[in-house]
Design an enzyme around this catalytic site. Structure first.
Site, PDB file in Angstrom:
ATOM      1  N   GLU A   1       0.711  -1.084  -0.152  1.00  0.00           N
ATOM      2  CA  GLU A   1       0.044   0.030  -0.176  1.00  0.00           C
ATOM      3  C   GLU A   1       0.898   1.178  -0.050  1.00  0.00           C
ATOM      4  O   GLU A   1       0.316   2.404  -0.309  1.00  0.00           O
ATOM      5  CB  GLU A   1      -0.944   0.101   1.222  1.00  0.00           C
ATOM      6  CG  GLU A   1      -1.837  -1.158   1.149  1.00  0.00           C
ATOM      7  CD  GLU A   1      -3.174  -0.488   0.060  1.00  0.00           C
ATOM      8  OE1 GLU A   1      -3.251   0.379  -0.394  1.00  0.00           O
ATOM      9  OE2 GLU A   1      -4.050  -1.514   0.110  1.00  0.00           O
TER      10      GLU A   1
ATOM     11  N   GLU B   1       7.274 -21.849   7.523  1.00  0.00           N
ATOM     12  CA  GLU B   1       7.692 -21.178   8.484  1.00  0.00           C
ATOM     13  C   GLU B   1       8.495 -21.770   9.619  1.00  0.00           C
ATOM     14  O   GLU B   1       9.303 -21.009  10.424  1.00  0.00           O
ATOM     15  CB  GLU B   1       6.614 -20.802   9.589  1.00  0.00           C
ATOM     16  CG  GLU B   1       5.756 -21.688  10.157  1.00  0.00           C
ATOM     17  CD  GLU B   1       4.794 -21.318  11.273  1.00  0.00           C
ATOM     18  OE1 GLU B   1       4.819 -21.459  12.319  1.00  0.00           O
ATOM     19  OE2 GLU B   1       3.623 -20.702  10.813  1.00  0.00           O
TER      20      GLU B   1
END
Length: 276
Positions: free
Chosen positions: A85, A116
């Site tokens: 953004e 992960e």
């Protein structure tokens, strides 16, 4: 890495609500909302930690440094969202703020098994960006124990980068790995252990605070306006026209013409004032 007793993590504590499957829709919604109300207070307590990290980030970015986020699952996705953004909102290059998720971009939509748990992979991912000592790395993990994130922070710190972390448990492993840890203790989730809920909300709020305050400090906001935003759709073009009209006291037609020539609110306003 030592085995973690999940029962010791605040984010894994039993929900304040039980028998969720017996609740009405209204009761479920009210329960979630009641839990969500507590999140901003948890973030508020962390403001001194956020301020300390942001102040250091700004110093480095003014010298040409970049900001990187790393995380897995929900935490990784939130970092990617915040980073993505920044260019349209503040008009910065796409590689100034970068979000990386364990398992690569494909993991944004679909979980990648065991991604992960690889303690070496984050640093390998970061090296592709020629990461250096002017850059900042923020590790995001609600549990505070994600190996991908901890490994990345440890290597970054060894190589002289500024390191920060965002977690929702106290005294977590990523807090120990980062120079500037942020801990927002948001408490048990409505659905026990579902950290995409309150923990994710807390992380999102903190990421908003970090990126927005950094961009303001870097001069990417004038007054309260996104004067460098990209004019990538009709809504944003109209918003930009409104900004220019209000700032300069001119009509829409003239504002539109300025934006077509100069491409941004800032450049349009500055060009107009230079001639008048």
């Amino acid at each position: 890495m030592a085995e973690i007793n999940l029962e010791l993590l605040t984010t894994e504590e039993t929900s304040h609500y039980d028998n969720l499957d017996k609740m009405s829709v209204k009761e479920i919604l009210e329960g979630i909302n009641n839990e969500d109300k507590t999140v901003p207070y948890a973030v508020e307590k962390a403001i001194p930690q956020i301020e300390a990290l942001v102040s250091q980030i700004v110093l480095r970015m003014k010298k040409g440094g970049r900001l990187f986020y790393i995380g897995a699952g929900t935490s990784g996705r939130l970092g990617v969202v915040d980073a993505s953004e920044c260019p349209p909102t503040f008009g910065v290059p796409f590689d100034l703020v970068v979000g990386l998720i364990a398992g690569g971009d494909g993991a944004i939509r679909k979980a990648v098994e065991n991604a992960e748990d690889d303690i070496e992979q984050a640093w390998k991912d970061l090296l592709k960006y020629n990461i250096n000592e002017l850059d900042t790395l923020i590790g995001i993990a609600a549990s505070g124990r994600t190996p991908y994130v901890i490994g990345g922070l440890n290597k970054a710190r060894e190589n002289g980068l500024l390191t920060g972390s965002i977690s929702c448990n106290s005294d977590s492993e990523i807090s120990k790995a980062a120079e500037y840890p942020i801990e927002a203790i948001s408490g048990p989730e409505f659905v026990t252990g579902s950290t995409r809920m309150k923990s994710g909300t807390a992380q999102k709020l903190i990421l908003n605070m970090i990126s927005t305050s950094v961009m303001i400090q870097l001069g990417r906001v004038r007054g309260n306006r996104m004067v460098d935003m990209q004019l990538s759709n009709n809504k944003l073009v109209v918003r930009a026209e409104n900004m220019v009209m209000k700032e300069l006291g001119i009509e829409r037609e003239e504002a539109e013409a300025l934006l077509q020539v100069h491409g941004s609110v800032r450049a349009s306003v500055d060009a107009y004032r230079a001639k008048h």
